[in-house]
Write a protein that holds these residues in place. Structure first.
Motif, PDB file in Angstrom:
ATOM      1  N   GLN A  10      26.261  30.615  57.127  1.00 40.33           N
ATOM      2  CA  GLN A  10      24.983  31.325  57.062  1.00 40.33           C
ATOM      3  C   GLN A  10      23.975  30.495  56.289  1.00 40.33           C
ATOM      4  OE1 GLN A  10      24.718  35.703  56.231  1.00 40.33           O
ATOM      5  NE2 GLN A  10      23.667  35.036  54.379  1.00 40.33           N
ATOM      6  N   GLY A  11      22.708  30.576  56.709  1.00 35.74           N
ATOM      7  CA  GLY A  11      21.640  29.884  56.000  1.00 35.74           C
ATOM      8  C   GLY A  11      20.490  29.594  56.940  1.00 35.74           C
ATOM      9  N   SER A  12      19.523  28.838  56.460  1.00 36.13           N
ATOM     10  CA  SER A  12      18.440  28.387  57.323  1.00 36.13           C
ATOM     11  C   SER A  12      18.986  27.380  58.328  1.00 36.13           C
ATOM     12  CB  SER A  12      17.340  27.738  56.489  1.00 36.13           C
ATOM     13  OG  SER A  12      17.829  26.547  55.885  1.00 36.13           O
ATOM     14  N   ALA A  13      18.210  27.084  59.361  1.00 36.61           N
ATOM     15  CA  ALA A  13      18.645  26.100  60.351  1.00 36.61           C
ATOM     16  C   ALA A  13      18.908  24.751  59.690  1.00 36.61           C
ATOM     17  CB  ALA A  13      17.590  25.962  61.450  1.00 36.61           C
ATOM     18  N   ALA A  14      18.043  24.364  58.752  1.00 37.42           N
ATOM     19  CA  ALA A  14      18.220  23.075  58.074  1.00 37.42           C
ATOM     20  C   ALA A  14      19.503  23.065  57.244  1.00 37.42           C
ATOM     21  CB  ALA A  14      17.013  22.790  57.180  1.00 37.42           C
ATOM     22  N   ARG A  15      19.782  24.166  56.560  1.00 28.87           N
ATOM     23  CA  ARG A  15      20.997  24.220  55.739  1.00 28.87           C
ATOM     24  C   ARG A  15      22.245  24.173  56.618  1.00 28.87           C
ATOM     25  NH1 ARG A  15      23.230  29.158  51.974  1.00 28.87           N
ATOM     26  NH2 ARG A  15      24.962  28.025  51.068  1.00 28.87           N
ATOM     27  N   LEU A  16      22.224  24.862  57.744  1.00 27.41           N
ATOM     28  CA  LEU A  16      23.378  24.848  58.635  1.00 27.41           C
ATOM     29  C   LEU A  16      23.635  23.433  59.152  1.00 27.41           C
ATOM     30  CD1 LEU A  16      22.836  28.121  60.707  1.00 27.41           C
ATOM     31  CD2 LEU A  16      24.545  27.729  58.924  1.00 27.41           C
ATOM     32  N   LYS A  17      22.578  22.709  59.466  1.00 29.93           N
ATOM     33  CA  LYS A  17      22.742  21.337  59.967  1.00 29.93           C
ATOM     34  C   LYS A  17      23.333  20.422  58.904  1.00 29.93           C
ATOM     35  CE  LYS A  17      18.943  21.759  63.260  1.00 29.93           C
ATOM     36  NZ  LYS A  17      17.568  21.330  63.610  1.00 29.93           N
ATOM     37  N   ASP A  18      23.025  20.714  57.637  1.00 26.07           N
ATOM     38  CA  ASP A  18      23.578  19.907  56.551  1.00 26.07           C
ATOM     39  C   ASP A  18      25.065  20.167  56.333  1.00 26.07           C
ATOM     40  OD1 ASP A  18      21.223  18.594  56.018  1.00 26.07           O
ATOM     41  OD2 ASP A  18      20.596  19.985  54.436  1.00 26.07           O
ATOM     42  N   MET A  19      25.570  21.260  56.884  1.00 24.38           N
ATOM     43  CA  MET A  19      26.981  21.618  56.688  1.00 24.38           C
ATOM     44  C   MET A  19      27.929  20.789  57.550  1.00 24.38           C
ATOM     45  SD  MET A  19      26.934  25.781  56.554  1.00 24.38           S
ATOM     46  CE  MET A  19      25.997  26.675  55.316  1.00 24.38           C
ATOM     47  N   ILE A  20      27.401  20.188  58.610  1.00 28.90           N
ATOM     48  CA  ILE A  20      28.283  19.492  59.542  1.00 28.90           C
ATOM     49  C   ILE A  20      28.255  18.000  59.298  1.00 28.90           C
ATOM     50  CG2 ILE A  20      28.014  21.301  61.277  1.00 28.90           C
ATOM     51  CD1 ILE A  20      26.215  19.367  62.853  1.00 28.90           C
ATOM     52  N   ASP A  21      29.251  17.311  59.849  1.00 27.08           N
ATOM     53  CA  ASP A  21      29.387  15.872  59.654  1.00 27.08           C
ATOM     54  C   ASP A  21      28.386  15.086  60.496  1.00 27.08           C
ATOM     55  OD1 ASP A  21      30.704  13.578  58.538  1.00 27.08           O
ATOM     56  OD2 ASP A  21      31.709  13.289  60.455  1.00 27.08           O
ATOM     57  N   MET A  22      28.029  15.647  61.650  1.00 23.69           N
ATOM     58  CA  MET A  22      27.152  14.915  62.572  1.00 23.69           C
ATOM     59  C   MET A  22      25.750  14.745  61.996  1.00 23.69           C
ATOM     60  SD  MET A  22      25.999  15.847  66.479  1.00 23.69           S
ATOM     61  CE  MET A  22      27.643  15.607  67.134  1.00 23.69           C
ATOM     62  N   GLY A  23      25.212  13.535  62.139  1.00 25.17           N
ATOM     63  CA  GLY A  23      23.835  13.269  61.789  1.00 25.17           C
ATOM     64  C   GLY A  23      22.997  13.093  63.047  1.00 25.17           C
TER      65      GLY A  23
END
Length: 312
Positions: A216-229
């Protein structure tokens, strides 16, 4: 400030199947909250429990700080629901449909008239107010569906896939309308299979699967949770095997492929991924043309966290 929706430790079973596994959800007043999950993840069950349309084994559900129950009619009057399947009467006109659904909450005809007029104007159906649903396009039907759900000016609105099978113009109009509802003070719980919509309008997003919260979080925070850049795409015709191997060996590169036209590099998070790839191309004398670098999407987040595509 009290949450518009507060769900705590909710457990719901269908026989041996655990549909909600100690599920928690908090939706703040005045926000557009996105609820995402693959088919069978428990989204619909959670929503039906919130609306007191389903019983559950344990847990608590509160709406605007008060316990929700099947007979909490004073709370239910403050809720609007826009279902995925268009739910209108084909025998009634646009105006008659909106007036009927509004009458379930507002019994006085005189008071309703202004509300119905406002709802028709809100979804831009003035010139179609005398039409029956069978004469409306798919996008106009969706707008009618929304008007029926919001005519009584609810403080909390649940949108379930409101833009399915509509044209881009109608989709943009619907999303803009949802923003206006939020700006007017409504709280929105929004579900969709269109990730770009969720990213565009939602303040916070929850991804759920197997009846529980995954992230859960903002879209930006969710993207930071994953390994993919980022994903890097470079147009080139003459990259050689040695150069490709050097790029594949970079520590941040998850995958690098060349199809005789484009070099495609999937990266992990890093500060200067593109610059490092370009340095290798320059040093090897590789000619290249167009290039693009795209950050991870919510689809990437969803796939990495759940192992599934959203429509699985």
């Amino acid at each position: 400030m009290q949450d518009a929706i507060s769900v705590r430790n909710l457990v719901k079973r269908y026989g041996a199947m655990l549909a909600l596994d100690h599920f928690d959800l908090s939706v703040r007043r005045g926000e557009i909250f996105g609820l995402l999950g693959p088919n069978g993840s428990g989204k619909t069950t959670a929503i039906n429990c919130i609306l007191a349309l389903l019983s559950y084994e344990s847990g608590k559900v509160a709406v605007f700080g008060r316990p929700m129950s099947p007979t909490a009619y004073d709370i239910k009057r403050r809720i609007g629901v826009v279902p995925q399947n268009v739910a209108v009467f084909n025998e009634l006109t646009v105006r008659e449909n909106i007036d009927y659904f509004c009458s379930l909450y507002v019994p006085k005809r005189k008071e309703r008239k202004q509300l119905v007029d406002d709802a028709i104007a809100f979804v831009d159906l003035e010139e179609f107010s005398g039409y029956r649903p069978g004469k409306l396009s798919g996008g106009l039907l969706r707008r009618l569906n929304i008007a029926c759900g919001i005519a009584h000016r609810p403080a909390l609105i649940l949108f379930d896939e409101p833009t399915v099978a509509v044209d881009p113009q109608s989709r943009n109009a619907i999303l803009e309308g949802i923003r206006h509802l939020r700006d007017a003070g409504a709280t929105i719980l929004y579900t969709s299979h269109y990730m770009e919509e969720v990213e565009q309008i939602c303040t916070r997003i929850m991804i759920m699967d197997h009846g529980r919260q995954i992230a859960q979080g903002s879209a930006a925070r969710l993207k930071d949770m994953i390994d993919m850049g980022e994903r890097i795409t470079i147009g080139t015709l003459d990259i050689d095997e040695a150069t490709l191997s050097r790029i594949q060996a970079l520590p941040f590169v998850a995958q690098a492929d060349f199809d005789c036209k484009e070099l495609k590099v999937t990266c992990r998070h890093g500060d200067h991924n593109l610059a490092d790839v370009l340095d290798i191309l320059h040093s090897s004398g590789t000619d290249f043309g167009h290039l693009s670098s795209q950050p991870p999407t919510l689809n990437d987040v969803f796939l990495e966290l759940t192992g599934k595509a959203l429509r699985d």
